[in-house]
Write an enzyme that holds these catalytic residues in place. Sequence first.
Site, mmCIF file in Angstrom:
data_model
loop_
_atom_site.group_PDB
_atom_site.id
_atom_site.type_symbol
_atom_site.label_atom_id
_atom_site.label_comp_id
_atom_site.label_asym_id
_atom_site.label_seq_id
_atom_site.Cartn_x
_atom_site.Cartn_y
_atom_site.Cartn_z
ATOM 1 N N PRO A 128 28.538 53.883 84.661
ATOM 2 C CA PRO A 128 28.852 52.595 84.026
ATOM 3 C C PRO A 128 30.093 52.758 83.136
ATOM 4 O O PRO A 128 30.013 53.320 82.049
ATOM 5 C CB PRO A 128 27.599 52.273 83.212
ATOM 6 C CG PRO A 128 26.870 53.559 83.060
ATOM 7 C CD PRO A 128 27.329 54.514 84.127
ATOM 8 N N ASP B 89 31.922 56.860 79.817
ATOM 9 C CA ASP B 89 30.624 56.680 80.466
ATOM 10 C C ASP B 89 29.683 56.068 79.422
ATOM 11 O O ASP B 89 29.311 56.726 78.442
ATOM 12 C CB ASP B 89 30.130 58.068 80.930
ATOM 13 C CG ASP B 89 28.826 58.008 81.693
ATOM 14 O OD1 ASP B 89 28.084 57.022 81.532
ATOM 15 O OD2 ASP B 89 28.546 58.973 82.441
ATOM 16 N N HIS B 90 29.302 54.837 79.671
ATOM 17 C CA HIS B 90 28.522 54.125 78.638
ATOM 18 C C HIS B 90 27.087 54.653 78.530
ATOM 19 O O HIS B 90 26.371 54.315 77.591
ATOM 20 C CB HIS B 90 28.522 52.619 78.952
ATOM 21 C CG HIS B 90 28.391 51.756 77.736
ATOM 22 N ND1 HIS B 90 28.046 52.244 76.494
ATOM 23 C CD2 HIS B 90 28.575 50.425 77.566
ATOM 24 C CE1 HIS B 90 27.997 51.259 75.623
ATOM 25 N NE2 HIS B 90 28.325 50.146 76.235
ATOM 26 N N ARG B 91 26.683 55.513 79.466
ATOM 27 C CA ARG B 91 25.351 56.134 79.303
ATOM 28 C C ARG B 91 25.376 57.151 78.174
ATOM 29 O O ARG B 91 24.348 57.480 77.598
ATOM 30 C CB ARG B 91 24.948 56.875 80.590
ATOM 31 C CG ARG B 91 24.721 55.972 81.773
ATOM 32 C CD ARG B 91 24.528 56.779 83.029
ATOM 33 N NE ARG B 91 25.691 57.608 83.322
ATOM 34 C CZ ARG B 91 25.787 58.428 84.362
ATOM 35 N NH1 ARG B 91 24.783 58.546 85.203
ATOM 36 N NH2 ARG B 91 26.879 59.138 84.572
ATOM 37 N N ILE C 109 28.322 57.389 75.801
ATOM 38 C CA ILE C 109 29.169 57.011 74.664
ATOM 39 C C ILE C 109 29.022 55.516 74.392
ATOM 40 O O ILE C 109 29.085 54.699 75.318
ATOM 41 C CB ILE C 109 30.640 57.362 75.000
ATOM 42 C CG1 ILE C 109 30.796 58.886 75.084
ATOM 43 C CG2 ILE C 109 31.595 56.769 73.980
ATOM 44 C CD1 ILE C 109 32.020 59.346 75.817
#
Length: 447
Positions: free
Chosen positions: A238, A419-421, A423
Amino acid sequence: MSSITEVKVPDIGDFKEVDVIEILVKPGDLVAKETSLITVESDKATMEIPSPVAGVVKELRVKLGDKVAEGSMILLLEASEGEAPAQSPKGAGISAPSTSVSKPAAAPAPAPEPAAVPIPKPAPVPIEPVAEVPAFKPHASPSVRKFARELGADLAKVQGSGPKGRITQEDVQAFVKGIMTQAPARAPAAAAPGGVPFNLPEWPQVDFAKFGPVELKPLSRIRKLSGANLHRNWISIPHVTQFDEADITELEAFRKESSAASEKQGFKLTMLAFLIKACITALRQHPEFNASLDRGGENLVLKKYFHIGVAVDTPDGLVVPVIRDADRKGVYDLARELAEVSKLARDRKLKPGDMQGGTFSISSLGGIGGTAFTPIINAPEVAILGVSRSAMRPVWVVGKGEAGQFVPRLMLPLSLSYDHRVIDGAAAARFTSYLASVLSDIRRSLL
Ligand code: CAO
């Protein structure tokens, strides 16, 4: 006119002997130029060896488990009509035929010159090297990975039955079979790497020639490999991109002042070398950007080393060589190394090892143009910094000598994809703000 080409193991870099772990063709197969023929493996790297010419496989000269070295015979190939037999310049990739047996031509035609056709070298591998098998990555050859990708199977969930736990094609088939027999009957669904089912409409099949003249241009091997990796990274991570800009007015003046010394030594002191330095300062402050998710996705692996990948544009596509231990190098050393690896990349001389182990990447389009872009993360890294062209802009000054005025400043656009998982948006904004502050006053990298 056809001829028999002896296809041999090309220059395989530092490795003396490698194991044949996969044979990807059989006698009678028609192969295109650059089709992978076999996969070889050293201690921790695998590499596919491509065919130098198109043709039909006549005879295999290797079997699974054989040890081969540069120059070992792989197979005999009957080159397709019109294909010149491959010649091997010394030290080049696939070797030339040591014997070239001509067959009578079907129709009288001028005998083709035994022309020196360009020989594909062992692939300098883009983005994520084909070769890499890091600790948290399932152990499988490139073709098994490709097979798994085509079926949408997550290799991290497949049990390997091969030597050293290597995942074989049969393991992937068994895994997919297992899922299919458990799945309720419903519309066909492909599993995304995260296990989320997609129900996508079929890709449109269009006869483009119906609408106007067209030309087919085969994708280079690098482009195909990087395309597959980019696609995987794009759909499985993501992504969010944080934009910012840095005032590099002083830094640019300093760079210009300091350039004379590097030019004397034959390399340019480009902004990118300073950017690497500044990124390392920011990565030290924000260690979760210099990290990877572990295989199970439960832990963050924080890396205590700083190996910076740099995207290099080459005529064959994008590759990402890695500047190792960049934190221990000065700006001149970084600039020199950048010039060296860019040249190696463009000459297709990078080895798989030169593209492994990166902890964070930088993609600079500053030499070309643009104001911002959204770079794709180079998995298993968790962030990548995109840099666009700096430009003079009027900046409103607050709280300094020139407060309350617009002053011309050289501004550098930054685009950080993360990577929004791993950060959060706030952390990314802090990272780019901090990075911008370091770039606007590089003395901060000394602190
Ligand atoms: N703003 C303004 N000018 C810039 C700049 C910036 N941000 N970055 C570089 N320049 C200038 C340089 O100073 C140089 O100017 P001179 O010719 O006057 O000396 C010129 O642009 C060309 O620089 P360069 O591209 O040769 O050198 P570099 O160190 O900036 O970059 C490299 C090296 C290998 C990164 C680059 O050549 C390259 O391949 N970039 C493309 C990467 C890419 O394709 N990324 C997209 C991937 S998708 O994520």
